[in-house]
Design an enzyme around this catalytic site. Structure first.
Site, PDB file in Angstrom:
ATOM      1  N   LYS A 192      11.806  -0.691   4.328  1.00 52.88           N
ATOM      2  CA  LYS A 192      10.710  -1.611   4.019  1.00 52.88           C
ATOM      3  C   LYS A 192      11.322  -3.005   3.853  1.00 52.88           C
ATOM      4  O   LYS A 192      12.252  -3.185   3.076  1.00 52.88           O
ATOM      5  CB  LYS A 192      10.004  -1.162   2.733  1.00 52.88           C
ATOM      6  CG  LYS A 192       8.600  -1.673   2.594  1.00 52.88           C
ATOM      7  CD  LYS A 192       7.790  -0.910   1.561  1.00 52.88           C
ATOM      8  CE  LYS A 192       6.383  -1.463   1.500  1.00 52.88           C
ATOM      9  NZ  LYS A 192       5.527  -0.729   0.563  1.00 52.88           N
TER      10      LYS A 192
ATOM     11  N   GLU B 162      -5.721   9.822  -6.374  1.00 53.59           N
ATOM     12  CA  GLU B 162      -6.749   9.425  -7.352  1.00 53.59           C
ATOM     13  C   GLU B 162      -7.496  10.634  -7.896  1.00 53.59           C
ATOM     14  O   GLU B 162      -7.827  10.697  -9.085  1.00 53.59           O
ATOM     15  CB  GLU B 162      -7.728   8.456  -6.699  1.00 53.59           C
ATOM     16  CG  GLU B 162      -7.166   7.057  -6.469  1.00 53.59           C
ATOM     17  CD  GLU B 162      -6.316   6.948  -5.229  1.00 53.59           C
ATOM     18  OE1 GLU B 162      -6.229   7.924  -4.465  1.00 53.59           O
ATOM     19  OE2 GLU B 162      -5.723   5.883  -5.013  1.00 53.59           O
TER      20      GLU B 162
ATOM     21  N   ARG C 282     -12.589   7.452  -4.490  1.00 54.44           N
ATOM     22  CA  ARG C 282     -11.862   8.617  -3.958  1.00 54.44           C
ATOM     23  C   ARG C 282     -11.981   9.823  -4.905  1.00 54.44           C
ATOM     24  O   ARG C 282     -11.758  10.953  -4.498  1.00 54.44           O
ATOM     25  CB  ARG C 282     -10.421   8.192  -3.749  1.00 54.44           C
ATOM     26  CG  ARG C 282      -9.430   8.954  -2.917  1.00 54.44           C
ATOM     27  CD  ARG C 282      -9.723   9.476  -1.601  1.00 54.44           C
ATOM     28  NE  ARG C 282      -9.689   8.622  -0.454  1.00 54.44           N
ATOM     29  CZ  ARG C 282      -8.593   8.323   0.266  1.00 54.44           C
ATOM     30  NH1 ARG C 282      -7.416   8.748  -0.168  1.00 54.44           N
ATOM     31  NH2 ARG C 282      -8.687   7.614   1.371  1.00 54.44           N
TER      32      ARG C 282
HETATM   33  C1  LIG Z   1      -6.583   5.621  -1.545  1.00 55.75           C
HETATM   34  C2  LIG Z   1      -5.627   4.454  -1.726  1.00 55.75           C
HETATM   35  N1  LIG Z   1      -4.976   4.333  -2.891  1.00 55.75           N
HETATM   36  C3  LIG Z   1      -4.112   3.304  -3.085  1.00 55.75           C
HETATM   37  C4  LIG Z   1      -3.928   2.365  -2.099  1.00 55.75           C
HETATM   38  C5  LIG Z   1      -3.039   1.173  -2.356  1.00 55.75           C
HETATM   39  N2  LIG Z   1      -1.850   1.169  -1.487  1.00 55.75           N
HETATM   40  C6  LIG Z   1      -1.786   0.447  -0.407  1.00 55.75           C
HETATM   41  S1  LIG Z   1      -0.358   0.613   0.406  1.00 55.75           S
HETATM   42  C7  LIG Z   1       0.218   1.696  -0.766  1.00 55.75           C
HETATM   43  C8  LIG Z   1       1.556   2.307  -0.628  1.00 55.75           C
HETATM   44  C9  LIG Z   1       1.645   3.015   0.682  1.00 55.75           C
HETATM   45  O1  LIG Z   1       2.951   3.554   0.801  1.00 55.75           O
HETATM   46  P1  LIG Z   1       3.391   4.098   2.232  1.00 55.75           P
HETATM   47  O2  LIG Z   1       2.320   4.945   2.782  1.00 55.75           O
HETATM   48  O3  LIG Z   1       4.714   4.709   2.042  1.00 55.75           O
HETATM   49  O4  LIG Z   1       3.463   2.804   3.144  1.00 55.75           O
HETATM   50  P2  LIG Z   1       4.565   1.623   3.087  1.00 55.75           P
HETATM   51  O5  LIG Z   1       3.931   0.517   2.268  1.00 55.75           O
HETATM   52  O6  LIG Z   1       5.803   2.179   2.460  1.00 55.75           O
HETATM   53  O7  LIG Z   1       4.767   1.222   4.511  1.00 55.75           O
HETATM   54  C10 LIG Z   1      -0.741   1.897  -1.742  1.00 55.75           C
HETATM   55  C11 LIG Z   1      -0.556   2.767  -2.924  1.00 55.75           C
HETATM   56  C12 LIG Z   1      -4.644   2.533  -0.902  1.00 55.75           C
HETATM   57  N3  LIG Z   1      -4.542   1.628   0.105  1.00 55.75           N
HETATM   58  N4  LIG Z   1      -5.472   3.583  -0.744  1.00 55.75           N
END
Ligand SMILES: Cc1ncc(C[n+]2csc(CCOP(=O)(O)OP(=O)(O)O)c2C)c(N)n1
Ligand SMILES: CC(=O)[C@@H](O)[C@H](O)COP(=O)(O)O
Ligand SMILES: [Mg+2]
Length: 631
Positions: free
Chosen positions: A285, A371, A399
């Site tokens: 990242k 969630e 959710r």
């Molecule tokens: C249902 C939901 N909960 C929380 C989020 C907030 N959120 C956005 S990106 C993220 C982290 C995602 O991690 P990953 O899938 O590993 O992607 P990366 O950012 O590492 O590329 C979160 C928790 C979301 N978009 N959707």
């Protein structure tokens, strides 16, 4: 002065993936380098999601190079990492409008491009959607691949495993799931899945898998079947079967997600394999920008900055944000009451819980992007006499709606829901707007809804909510409010009581939440009464009766959906009280509100002081009232 976005020739020749696929293979590396630099400088000028996008540059180039997009479908989970995808699919010249009113969305949007095959932003939907597309292609007799790209964080949501469970037995569906494993969510990753993925990356797996992948899968297609059997056999010898293979997928990897020489041949071979495929890629990242590599959290969603200098720690902000107020309250209350447990579904930073995590680690739970689990986990804690506080964005609580009803409200368990990002969020747009919590909470028995008008009331109403023996939601917006100083005690405010903030004539403005302040401004010119209602459920009926009896007409104001909102509650109550008065309800209309600057959006919605005043003046029930002096 920002450095102009560097262009060295290749990227500006790419107007679609077809242009990309015409490039000689050797030019893909320089193209990826140019794409990364363009991305960095563009996001530095607009703000937006950065570290996740830096991490998917090579994967995006390889996917559009190998697969015949948009005929083959790419579904990006969360979709916050799709800026390289947008740049390569004809939107490079619009990236300066990113997340602005009328500009490019920060997430995939079907109406924005045919290459955005599925709208995402709430996580963990990609495998389900891609499987739907794959099964549709099979049923329609269309030779089409569907590829879901899902992060290790998004993989922690139950919905992702619901999809794997279904996909694993649909051998005819041309589905490829790519796990983009950068060992990060927004915060550091949590849970057993992260530990398991770490095992897959350990020496035991990674080096052996790299050899197996390069030496076996890299062979020429005619030997492919033999290679596949060899690879299966080899894996069986050196690598125990993985969780994903137990789900029926052909698991391949882990491979280096920044190495085009690994990605492209691997994807070219995988697309010929039958049955559900699971490719595990390892990325970093923030890749390629040292400051983001070193601090992927800070660069997850930065505002504008100079890439040459990096993010500057903000001068002491003039006002606390509501998230910071919540974080301050959480620590104060935790210090006061050892029963308090703080829960976040993967939004530690955004919810303001970093200090709470540091000070009360044994009472802090980041449950991952889960969630539904977060809410029912809280219910379990409450059954045992603890006091769970679920910090959750309004939009993400959607959710966990059944868990809220079935596991918390029906059992009348004292869970406190700190609903951040209630109302308009701005740049993230309609997927993240906290527009619906009042309507979807108000219809649930046993649940109360507090709407603080400012930072001081947020703190106080959190105290009040915490004292209740039933579930209470306290909703507050993204960013900061009027800047009122926080109280010095945990006293709280009286439950379900509002107050009159200004006395006027003929019309009363009933504000629910932070719209109190534009209402007070508008009231000066309308000579209106202003009530700070504070609670959408239960309503302060005594105050409502007084306002209805003393005024010719009422205006309700809420930063939430009108349908079923606080204004609807007032209409219902007046009807029950036999106090029928003309009521003008101001709030969010029955449509999705596009992304843009939040202040601009509030003006467009008529929810700033001028808009409120104009709406009241245009309202016949008010306009036709006799002038105050004639009354
Ligand atoms: C249902 C939901 N909960 C929380 C989020 C907030 N959120 C956005 S990106 C993220 C982290 C995602 O991690 P990953 O899938 O590993 O992607 P990366 O950012 O590492 O590329 C979160 C928790 C979301 N978009 N959707
Ligand atoms: C992509 C995603 O869902 C999160 O990164 C979200 O954009 C965070 O929103 P805030 O910036 O309001 O914390
Ligand atoms: Mg990740």
């Amino acid at each position: 002065m920002m450095n102009p976005t560097p262009m060295t020739g290749l990227l500006e020749t790419i107007h679609s993936p077809a242009d990309l696929r015409r490039l000689p293979r050797a030019q893909l590396r320089p193209l990826a380098d140019e794409l990364r630099q363009f991305l960095l400088h563009s996001v530095a000028q607009t703000g937006g999601h950065l570290s996740s996008n830096l991490g998917t540059v090579e994967l995006t180039v390889a996917l559009h190079y190998v697969f015949n997009t948009p005929h083959d479908r790419l579904v990006w989970d969360v979709g916050h990492q799709t800026y390289p995808h947008k740049i390569l699919t004809g939107r490079r010249e619009r990236m300066h409008t990113l997340r602005q009113w009328g500009g490019v969305s920060g997430f995939p949007v079907r109406t924005e491009s045919e290459y955005d095959t599925f709208g995402t932003a709430h996580s963990s939907t990609s495998i389900s959607a891609a499987l739907g597309m794959a099964v549709a292609a099979q049923q329609q007799g269309t030779d089409r691949h569907a590829v879901a790209v899902i992060g290790d964080g998004a993989m922690t949501a139950g919905m992702a495993f619901e999809a794997l469970n279904n996909a694993g037995v649909l051998e005819q569906a041309k589905l490829l799931v790519i796990l983009n494993d950068n060992d990060m969510s927004i915060s550091p990753p949590v849970g057993a899945l992260n530990r398991y993925l770490g095992q897959l990356l350990s020496g035991r797996f990674y080096s052996a898998a790299k050899q197996v992948g390069k030496q076996v899968l890299g062979v020429a297609p005619p030997l492919l079947e033999l290679a596949r059997r060899l690879e299966e056999g080899a894996k069986g010898l050196v690598l125990p079967i993985t969780l994903f293979e137990k789900f029926g997928f052909n698991y391949i990897g882990p491979i280096d997600g920044h190495d085009l020489d690994a990605l492209i041949p691997m994807l070219e071979n995988i697309r010929r394999l039958p049955g559900p495929q699971f490719l595990h890629v390892v990325t970093k990242k923030g890749q390629g920008y040292k400051l983001a590599e070193a601090d992927p959290i800070a660069y997850h969603g930065p505002g504008k900055f100079d890439p040459a200098v990096g993010l500057q720690s903000p001068a002491q902000a003039p006002r606390l944000t509501f998230s910071q107020v919540f974080g301050r309250w959480l620590c104060d209350m935790a210090a006061h009451d050892e029963r308090l447990v703080g829960i976040t579904p993967a939004m530690r930073e955004g919810s303001g819980m970093v200090e709470f995590h540091q000070r009360f680690p044994e009472r802090y739970h980041d449950v991952g992007i889960a969630e539904q689990h977060a809410v029912t986990f809280a219910a379990g804690l409450a059954c045992e006499g603890l006091k769970p506080v679920v910090a959750i964005y309004s939009t993400f609580l959607q959710r966990a709606y059944d868990q809220l009803i079935h596991d918390v409200a029906l059992q009348k368990l004292p869970v406190l829901f700190a609903l951040d990002r209630a109302g308009i969020v701005g740049a993230d747009g309609p997927t993240h707007a906290g527009a619906y919590d009042i309507p979807f909470l108000r219809c649930i028995p046993n649940v109360s809804i507090a709407c603080p008008a400012d930072e001081a009331e947020c703190y106080q109403l959190l105290c009040t909510a915490y004292q209740q023996a039933h579930p209470v939601a306290v909703r507050y917006p993204r960013g900061s409010g009027a800047g009122t100083p926080l109280p010095s005690d945990l006293q709280g405010l009286p439950f379900a009581q509002g107050e009159v903030r200004r006395r006027g004539q003929r019309v009363a403005l009933l504000a629910f939440g932070t719209l109190l302040y534009p209402a007070l401004q508008a009231a000066e010119r309308l000579n209106a009464t202003v009530a700070n209602m504070r609670w959408a459920k239960p309503l302060d009926r005594a105050l409502l009766r007084e306002l209805a009896q003393q005024h010719d007409c009422l205006v309700t104001l809420e930063e939430g959906a009108l349908a079923g909102g606080a204004g609807s509650a007032v209409l219902e109550a007046l009807q029950e009280e036999g106090l029928l008065r003309p009521v003008l309800r101001l709030g969010l209309p029955d449509r999705f509100i596009e992304h843009g600057d939040p202040h601009k959006l509030m003006t467009l919605l008529g929810l700033d002081a001028a808009g409120i005043e104009a709406s009241v003046h245009a309202w016949p029930a008010f306009a036709e009232l006799p002038a105050a002096s004639d009354a």
